[in-house]
Write an enzyme that holds these catalytic residues in place. Structure first.
Site, PDB file in Angstrom:
ATOM      1  N   LYS A  80       0.807  -1.222   0.000  1.00  0.00           N
ATOM      2  CA  LYS A  80       0.000   0.000   0.000  1.00  0.00           C
ATOM      3  C   LYS A  80       0.844   1.278   0.000  1.00  0.00           C
ATOM      4  O   LYS A  80       0.374   2.348   0.360  1.00  0.00           O
ATOM      5  CB  LYS A  80      -1.022   0.047   1.152  1.00  0.00           C
ATOM      6  N   THR A  83       3.369   0.221  -4.644  1.00  0.00           N
ATOM      7  CA  THR A  83       4.061  -0.874  -5.346  1.00  0.00           C
ATOM      8  C   THR A  83       3.708  -0.881  -6.832  1.00  0.00           C
ATOM      9  O   THR A  83       4.589  -1.004  -7.691  1.00  0.00           O
ATOM     10  CB  THR A  83       3.627  -2.232  -4.736  1.00  0.00           C
ATOM     11  N   HIS A 143       7.424  -8.011  -1.116  1.00  0.00           N
ATOM     12  CA  HIS A 143       6.919  -7.302   0.069  1.00  0.00           C
ATOM     13  C   HIS A 143       7.610  -7.838   1.318  1.00  0.00           C
ATOM     14  O   HIS A 143       7.340  -7.373   2.425  1.00  0.00           O
ATOM     15  CB  HIS A 143       5.419  -7.548   0.250  1.00  0.00           C
ATOM     16  N   ARG A 300      -6.992   3.738  -6.008  1.00  0.00           N
ATOM     17  CA  ARG A 300      -8.117   4.298  -5.255  1.00  0.00           C
ATOM     18  C   ARG A 300      -8.139   5.820  -5.437  1.00  0.00           C
ATOM     19  O   ARG A 300      -9.003   6.370  -6.096  1.00  0.00           O
ATOM     20  CB  ARG A 300      -8.004   3.911  -3.777  1.00  0.00           C
TER      21      ARG A 300
END
Ligand code: A3P
Length: 334
Positions: A80, A83, A143, A300
Protein backbone atom coordinates in the site's frame (compact mmCIF):
# COMPACT_ATOMS: atom_id res chain seq x y z
CA UNK A 1 -1.46 -5.42 -3.45
CA UNK A 2 0.13 -8.60 -2.26
CA UNK A 3 1.21 -10.79 -5.14
CA UNK A 4 -0.92 -10.57 -8.20
CA UNK A 5 -0.19 -12.62 -11.26
CA UNK A 6 -2.48 -14.53 -13.51
CA UNK A 7 -0.41 -16.99 -15.42
CA UNK A 8 1.39 -18.72 -12.57
CA UNK A 9 -0.13 -22.13 -13.03
CA UNK A 10 0.61 -22.17 -16.72
CA UNK A 11 4.23 -21.27 -16.14
CA UNK A 12 4.58 -23.81 -13.34
CA UNK A 13 3.42 -26.71 -15.41
CA UNK A 14 5.77 -25.95 -18.30
CA UNK A 15 8.92 -25.77 -16.26
CA UNK A 16 11.52 -28.37 -15.49
CA UNK A 17 11.63 -28.86 -11.74
CA UNK A 18 14.97 -27.24 -10.92
CA UNK A 19 14.20 -26.84 -7.25
CA UNK A 20 12.04 -29.21 -5.26
CA UNK A 21 8.55 -27.84 -4.94
CA UNK A 22 8.34 -29.27 -1.44
CA UNK A 23 8.78 -26.86 1.41
CA UNK A 24 11.57 -27.48 3.88
CA UNK A 25 9.05 -27.16 6.62
CA UNK A 26 6.07 -29.39 7.00
CA UNK A 27 2.55 -28.14 7.37
CA UNK A 28 2.57 -29.15 11.02
CA UNK A 29 5.21 -26.56 11.88
CA UNK A 30 3.12 -23.86 10.20
CA UNK A 31 0.04 -24.99 12.10
CA UNK A 32 1.76 -24.20 15.40
CA UNK A 33 2.49 -20.57 14.46
CA UNK A 34 0.31 -17.79 15.91
CA UNK A 35 -2.57 -16.86 13.61
CA UNK A 36 -5.01 -13.95 13.72
CA UNK A 37 -8.21 -13.23 11.87
CA UNK A 38 -9.67 -9.86 10.99
CA UNK A 39 -8.20 -8.79 7.67
CA UNK A 40 -9.52 -10.27 4.42
CA UNK A 41 -7.56 -13.49 5.02
CA UNK A 42 -6.03 -14.84 8.25
CA UNK A 43 -2.45 -13.82 9.02
CA UNK A 44 0.28 -16.03 10.49
CA UNK A 45 3.29 -14.78 12.40
CA UNK A 46 6.46 -16.24 10.93
CA UNK A 47 9.86 -15.00 12.13
CA UNK A 48 8.31 -11.80 13.50
CA UNK A 49 6.44 -10.99 10.30
CA UNK A 50 2.69 -11.32 9.75
CA UNK A 51 2.16 -13.11 6.45
CA UNK A 52 -1.09 -14.10 4.79
CA UNK A 53 -1.55 -17.63 6.11
CA UNK A 54 -2.09 -19.20 2.69
CA UNK A 55 1.28 -17.81 1.55
CA UNK A 56 3.45 -18.84 4.51
CA UNK A 57 4.72 -22.12 3.05
CA UNK A 58 5.78 -20.36 -0.15
CA UNK A 59 7.51 -17.52 1.67
CA UNK A 60 9.32 -19.91 4.01
CA UNK A 61 11.21 -21.26 1.01
CA UNK A 62 12.48 -17.90 -0.17
CA UNK A 63 15.33 -17.43 2.28
CA UNK A 64 16.95 -20.74 1.44
CA UNK A 65 15.90 -21.29 -2.13
CA UNK A 66 15.76 -17.96 -3.92
CA UNK A 67 19.06 -17.43 -5.74
CA UNK A 68 19.85 -13.73 -6.03
CA UNK A 69 22.13 -12.58 -8.84
CA UNK A 70 24.57 -9.69 -8.57
CA UNK A 71 22.73 -7.71 -11.24
CA UNK A 72 19.20 -8.21 -9.91
CA UNK A 73 17.12 -5.10 -9.32
CA UNK A 74 14.65 -5.73 -6.52
CA UNK A 75 11.68 -3.48 -5.84
CA UNK A 76 10.99 -4.03 -2.15
CA UNK A 77 7.91 -2.32 -0.84
CA UNK A 78 5.72 -2.17 2.17
CA UNK A 79 2.27 -2.93 0.76
CA UNK A 80 0.00 0.00 0.00
CA UNK A 81 2.99 2.29 -0.47
CA UNK A 82 2.71 2.52 -4.25
CA UNK A 83 4.06 -0.87 -5.35
CA UNK A 84 1.94 -0.79 -8.49
CA UNK A 85 3.29 2.64 -9.37
CA UNK A 86 6.91 1.71 -8.70
CA UNK A 87 6.60 -1.48 -10.73
CA UNK A 88 5.18 0.52 -13.63
CA UNK A 89 7.91 3.18 -13.43
CA UNK A 90 10.77 0.70 -13.17
CA UNK A 91 9.36 -1.47 -15.96
CA UNK A 92 8.90 1.55 -18.24
CA UNK A 93 12.42 2.79 -17.51
CA UNK A 94 14.15 -0.53 -18.04
CA UNK A 95 12.22 -1.35 -21.22
CA UNK A 96 12.10 2.12 -22.72
CA UNK A 97 13.95 1.28 -25.90
CA UNK A 98 11.79 -1.76 -26.63
CA UNK A 99 8.38 -0.08 -26.86
CA UNK A 100 6.79 3.07 -28.22
CA UNK A 101 4.95 4.71 -25.33
CA UNK A 102 1.75 5.39 -27.23
CA UNK A 103 1.60 2.11 -29.10
CA UNK A 104 -1.46 0.53 -27.52
CA UNK A 105 -0.87 -2.75 -29.26
CA UNK A 106 2.62 -3.19 -27.98
CA UNK A 107 3.46 -1.39 -24.76
CA UNK A 108 2.74 -3.97 -22.06
CA UNK A 109 1.76 -1.29 -19.56
CA UNK A 110 -1.20 -0.39 -21.74
CA UNK A 111 -2.66 -3.86 -21.76
CA UNK A 112 -1.42 -5.48 -18.54
CA UNK A 113 -1.60 -4.50 -14.91
CA UNK A 114 1.84 -3.36 -13.70
CA UNK A 115 1.73 -5.94 -10.91
CA UNK A 116 1.84 -8.74 -13.46
CA UNK A 117 4.85 -7.30 -15.28
CA UNK A 118 7.31 -7.53 -12.40
CA UNK A 119 7.17 -10.88 -10.58
CA UNK A 120 7.02 -11.14 -6.81
CA UNK A 121 9.80 -13.35 -5.47
CA UNK A 122 8.38 -16.68 -4.36
CA UNK A 123 4.77 -15.70 -4.82
CA UNK A 124 2.22 -15.74 -7.63
CA UNK A 125 3.96 -15.04 -10.90
CA UNK A 126 7.37 -15.42 -9.33
CA UNK A 127 7.73 -18.99 -8.16
CA UNK A 128 11.38 -19.73 -7.58
CA UNK A 129 11.76 -22.18 -10.44
CA UNK A 130 10.39 -19.65 -12.89
CA UNK A 131 12.70 -16.89 -11.62
CA UNK A 132 15.70 -19.13 -12.39
CA UNK A 133 14.67 -19.14 -16.05
CA UNK A 134 14.60 -15.36 -16.44
CA UNK A 135 17.49 -13.73 -18.27
CA UNK A 136 19.70 -11.25 -16.42
CA UNK A 137 19.38 -8.54 -15.38
CA UNK A 138 16.12 -9.40 -13.64
CA UNK A 139 13.60 -6.89 -12.40
CA UNK A 140 11.88 -8.45 -9.38
CA UNK A 141 9.66 -7.37 -6.52
CA UNK A 142 8.94 -8.35 -2.95
CA UNK A 143 6.92 -7.30 0.07
CA UNK A 144 9.06 -9.46 2.33
CA UNK A 145 11.18 -7.79 4.99
CA UNK A 146 14.93 -8.06 4.50
CA UNK A 147 15.09 -10.63 7.29
CA UNK A 148 13.08 -13.14 5.22
CA UNK A 149 15.25 -12.78 2.12
CA UNK A 150 18.55 -14.61 1.54
CA UNK A 151 21.44 -12.78 3.19
CA UNK A 152 23.35 -12.84 -0.12
CA UNK A 153 20.95 -10.19 -1.33
CA UNK A 154 23.00 -7.71 0.68
CA UNK A 155 26.43 -9.05 -0.24
CA UNK A 156 26.23 -9.83 -3.96
CA UNK A 157 25.68 -6.25 -5.07
CA UNK A 158 22.00 -6.54 -6.05
CA UNK A 159 20.29 -3.18 -6.14
CA UNK A 160 17.25 -2.74 -3.92
CA UNK A 161 14.73 0.04 -4.39
CA UNK A 162 12.69 0.30 -1.21
CA UNK A 163 9.38 2.15 -1.09
CA UNK A 164 7.34 2.97 1.99
CA UNK A 165 4.69 5.53 2.87
CA UNK A 166 3.54 7.83 5.63
CA UNK A 167 2.02 5.25 8.02
CA UNK A 168 -1.41 6.89 8.53
CA UNK A 169 -1.98 7.01 4.77
CA UNK A 170 -0.58 3.49 4.37
CA UNK A 171 -3.04 2.29 7.00
CA UNK A 172 -6.06 3.94 5.36
CA UNK A 173 -5.04 2.58 1.98
CA UNK A 174 -4.70 -0.89 3.53
CA UNK A 175 -8.11 -0.68 5.21
CA UNK A 176 -9.92 0.33 2.01
CA UNK A 177 -8.05 -2.27 -0.02
CA UNK A 178 -8.80 -5.16 2.29
CA UNK A 179 -12.47 -4.30 2.33
CA UNK A 180 -12.55 -4.12 -1.45
CA UNK A 181 -10.92 -7.50 -2.01
CA UNK A 182 -12.66 -9.54 0.67
CA UNK A 183 -15.40 -11.92 -0.38
CA UNK A 184 -16.40 -12.26 3.27
CA UNK A 185 -16.84 -9.99 6.28
CA UNK A 186 -15.44 -6.47 6.09
CA UNK A 187 -13.17 -5.14 8.81
CA UNK A 188 -14.30 -1.99 10.63
CA UNK A 189 -11.92 0.92 10.99
CA UNK A 190 -11.41 0.56 14.76
CA UNK A 191 -10.52 -3.13 14.58
CA UNK A 192 -8.22 -2.54 11.63
CA UNK A 193 -6.54 0.34 13.45
CA UNK A 194 -5.96 -1.74 16.58
CA UNK A 195 -4.41 -4.55 14.57
CA UNK A 196 -2.23 -2.20 12.51
CA UNK A 197 -1.14 -0.43 15.71
CA UNK A 198 -0.16 -3.78 17.20
CA UNK A 199 1.90 -4.55 14.11
CA UNK A 200 -0.55 -7.13 12.83
CA UNK A 201 -1.12 -6.27 9.19
CA UNK A 202 0.13 -8.03 6.05
CA UNK A 203 3.97 -7.98 6.16
CA UNK A 204 3.85 -6.08 9.43
CA UNK A 205 4.88 -4.82 11.86
CA UNK A 206 5.32 -1.95 9.43
CA UNK A 207 7.95 -0.29 11.62
CA UNK A 208 10.27 -3.32 11.50
CA UNK A 209 9.82 -3.47 7.73
CA UNK A 210 10.68 0.22 7.23
CA UNK A 211 13.59 0.10 9.67
CA UNK A 212 15.29 -2.96 8.21
CA UNK A 213 15.54 -1.36 4.79
CA UNK A 214 16.25 2.10 6.19
CA UNK A 215 19.29 0.83 8.10
CA UNK A 216 20.51 -1.07 5.07
CA UNK A 217 20.17 2.05 2.91
CA UNK A 218 22.29 4.02 5.39
CA UNK A 219 24.99 1.37 5.33
CA UNK A 220 24.95 0.79 1.57
CA UNK A 221 23.44 3.83 -0.14
CA UNK A 222 24.80 2.85 -3.53
CA UNK A 223 22.93 -0.43 -3.43
CA UNK A 224 19.78 0.45 -1.50
CA UNK A 225 17.65 3.39 -2.59
CA UNK A 226 15.11 4.34 0.09
CA UNK A 227 12.03 6.06 -1.31
CA UNK A 228 8.76 7.31 0.09
CA UNK A 229 5.46 7.49 -1.77
CA UNK A 230 5.23 11.17 -0.88
CA UNK A 231 8.41 12.08 -2.72
CA UNK A 232 7.22 10.43 -5.92
CA UNK A 233 3.94 12.37 -5.66
CA UNK A 234 5.90 15.59 -5.01
CA UNK A 235 8.36 15.30 -7.89
CA UNK A 236 7.84 12.23 -10.09
CA UNK A 237 10.26 13.41 -12.75
CA UNK A 238 13.12 13.71 -10.29
CA UNK A 239 12.38 10.26 -8.88
CA UNK A 240 12.20 8.76 -12.36
CA UNK A 241 15.58 10.23 -13.25
CA UNK A 242 17.11 9.13 -9.94
CA UNK A 243 15.62 5.69 -10.33
CA UNK A 244 17.02 5.25 -13.83
CA UNK A 245 20.47 6.28 -12.62
CA UNK A 246 20.28 3.99 -9.62
CA UNK A 247 19.17 1.01 -11.69
CA UNK A 248 22.12 1.64 -13.99
CA UNK A 249 20.25 2.87 -17.06
CA UNK A 250 20.38 6.69 -16.70
CA UNK A 251 18.56 8.85 -19.22
CA UNK A 252 20.92 10.31 -21.78
CA UNK A 253 20.96 14.05 -22.44
CA UNK A 254 19.31 13.30 -25.74
CA UNK A 255 16.52 11.34 -24.05
CA UNK A 256 15.89 14.10 -21.53
CA UNK A 257 15.79 16.67 -24.33
CA UNK A 258 13.24 14.66 -26.24
CA UNK A 259 11.18 14.09 -23.09
CA UNK A 260 11.51 10.32 -22.73
CA UNK A 261 11.68 10.68 -18.94
CA UNK A 262 8.51 12.77 -18.98
CA UNK A 263 6.81 10.12 -21.09
CA UNK A 264 7.61 7.54 -18.42
CA UNK A 265 6.01 9.76 -15.78
CA UNK A 266 2.92 10.30 -17.94
CA UNK A 267 2.47 6.66 -18.91
CA UNK A 268 2.69 5.56 -15.27
CA UNK A 269 0.61 8.39 -13.82
CA UNK A 270 -2.46 7.60 -11.76
CA UNK A 271 -4.87 8.95 -14.36
CA UNK A 272 -3.27 7.18 -17.30
CA UNK A 273 -3.04 3.79 -15.63
CA UNK A 274 -6.33 3.82 -13.77
CA UNK A 275 -8.27 4.63 -16.95
CA UNK A 276 -6.99 1.68 -18.92
CA UNK A 277 -9.46 -1.08 -19.63
CA UNK A 278 -7.28 -3.74 -17.99
CA UNK A 279 -7.04 -1.72 -14.79
CA UNK A 280 -10.72 -0.82 -14.71
CA UNK A 281 -12.10 -4.26 -15.48
CA UNK A 282 -9.37 -6.86 -14.91
CA UNK A 283 -8.68 -8.79 -11.76
CA UNK A 284 -7.57 -12.03 -10.22
CA UNK A 285 -8.85 -14.45 -7.60
CA UNK A 286 -6.63 -15.45 -4.68
CA UNK A 287 -6.64 -17.60 -1.55
CA UNK A 288 -9.06 -20.13 -2.99
CA UNK A 289 -11.66 -17.50 -3.71
CA UNK A 290 -11.50 -15.79 -0.32
CA UNK A 291 -10.28 -12.65 -2.02
CA UNK A 292 -10.80 -11.17 -5.45
CA UNK A 293 -8.34 -8.47 -6.41
CA UNK A 294 -9.99 -6.28 -8.98
CA UNK A 295 -7.17 -4.22 -10.45
CA UNK A 296 -9.26 -1.10 -9.93
CA UNK A 297 -8.74 -1.64 -6.18
CA UNK A 298 -5.07 -0.84 -6.75
CA UNK A 299 -6.00 2.65 -7.92
CA UNK A 300 -8.12 4.30 -5.26
CA UNK A 301 -7.10 7.95 -4.93
CA UNK A 302 -3.36 8.21 -5.34
CA UNK A 303 -3.10 11.18 -3.00
CA UNK A 304 -1.26 12.06 0.17
CA UNK A 305 -2.95 12.99 3.44
CA UNK A 306 -6.24 11.15 2.89
CA UNK A 307 -6.10 9.76 6.43
CA UNK A 308 -7.75 12.93 7.78
CA UNK A 309 -10.93 11.98 5.95
CA UNK A 310 -11.20 8.69 7.81
CA UNK A 311 -9.35 8.74 11.11
CA UNK A 312 -10.05 10.86 14.17
CA UNK A 313 -7.47 13.37 15.30
CA UNK A 314 -6.85 11.16 18.35
CA UNK A 315 -6.17 8.10 16.23
CA UNK A 316 -3.79 10.11 14.09
CA UNK A 317 -1.91 11.38 17.13
CA UNK A 318 -1.75 7.90 18.63
CA UNK A 319 -0.20 6.47 15.48
CA UNK A 320 2.18 9.43 15.21
CA UNK A 321 3.40 8.79 18.76
CA UNK A 322 3.96 5.11 17.99
CA UNK A 323 5.89 5.99 14.85
CA UNK A 324 8.01 8.52 16.70
CA UNK A 325 8.76 5.98 19.39
CA UNK A 326 9.58 3.12 17.02
CA UNK A 327 11.84 5.23 14.79
CA UNK A 328 13.53 7.14 17.62
CA UNK A 329 17.28 7.40 17.08
CA UNK A 330 17.14 5.88 13.59
CA UNK A 331 16.98 9.16 11.68
CA UNK A 332 13.79 7.98 9.94
CA UNK A 333 10.98 10.52 10.22
CA UNK A 334 7.53 11.06 8.74
P1 A3P B 1 -4.57 4.98 -2.04
O1 A3P B 1 -5.32 3.82 -1.51
O2 A3P B 1 -4.17 5.94 -0.96
O3 A3P B 1 -5.23 5.66 -3.17
P2 A3P B 1 0.17 -0.58 -3.64
O4 A3P B 1 0.39 -0.53 -5.12
O5 A3P B 1 1.46 -0.76 -2.88
O6 A3P B 1 -0.85 -1.57 -3.28
O7 A3P B 1 -0.33 0.84 -3.19
C1 A3P B 1 -1.62 1.29 -3.53
C2 A3P B 1 -1.68 2.77 -3.35
O8 A3P B 1 -0.92 3.40 -4.40
C3 A3P B 1 -3.10 3.29 -3.48
O9 A3P B 1 -3.17 4.42 -2.63
C4 A3P B 1 -3.15 3.66 -4.95
O10 A3P B 1 -4.18 4.56 -5.28
C5 A3P B 1 -1.79 4.26 -5.15
N1 A3P B 1 -1.36 4.26 -6.56
C6 A3P B 1 -1.43 3.23 -7.42
N2 A3P B 1 -0.96 3.60 -8.62
C7 A3P B 1 -0.60 4.89 -8.52
C8 A3P B 1 -0.05 5.84 -9.45
N3 A3P B 1 0.19 5.52 -10.70
N4 A3P B 1 0.20 7.09 -8.98
C9 A3P B 1 -0.05 7.41 -7.69
N5 A3P B 1 -0.57 6.56 -6.79
C10 A3P B 1 -0.84 5.31 -7.19
Amino acid sequence: MEQVQDETKEKDSNLPVAISSKTNHDDNSIATLPTREGWSTPLTLYNNCWLRSHMVAKFMRVKENFKPRHDDVILATHPKSGTTWLKALAFAIVNRSSYEFDDADHHPLLTQNPQTLVPFIGAQGGNLEYLETLPSPRLLATHLPLSLLPSTITTLGCRIVYLCREPKDAFISRWHFDNKITQGVKIDLDTAFTMFFEGCSPFGPFWDHYLQYWKESLQRPREVLFLRYEEIVFDPLKVVRDLAGFIGVPFTEEEEKSGVDQEVVRLCGFKALSNLDINRNGGTERAEGKIFIGYSALFRQGKTGDWVNHMSKEMGEKLDRLVEDKFKGSGLKF
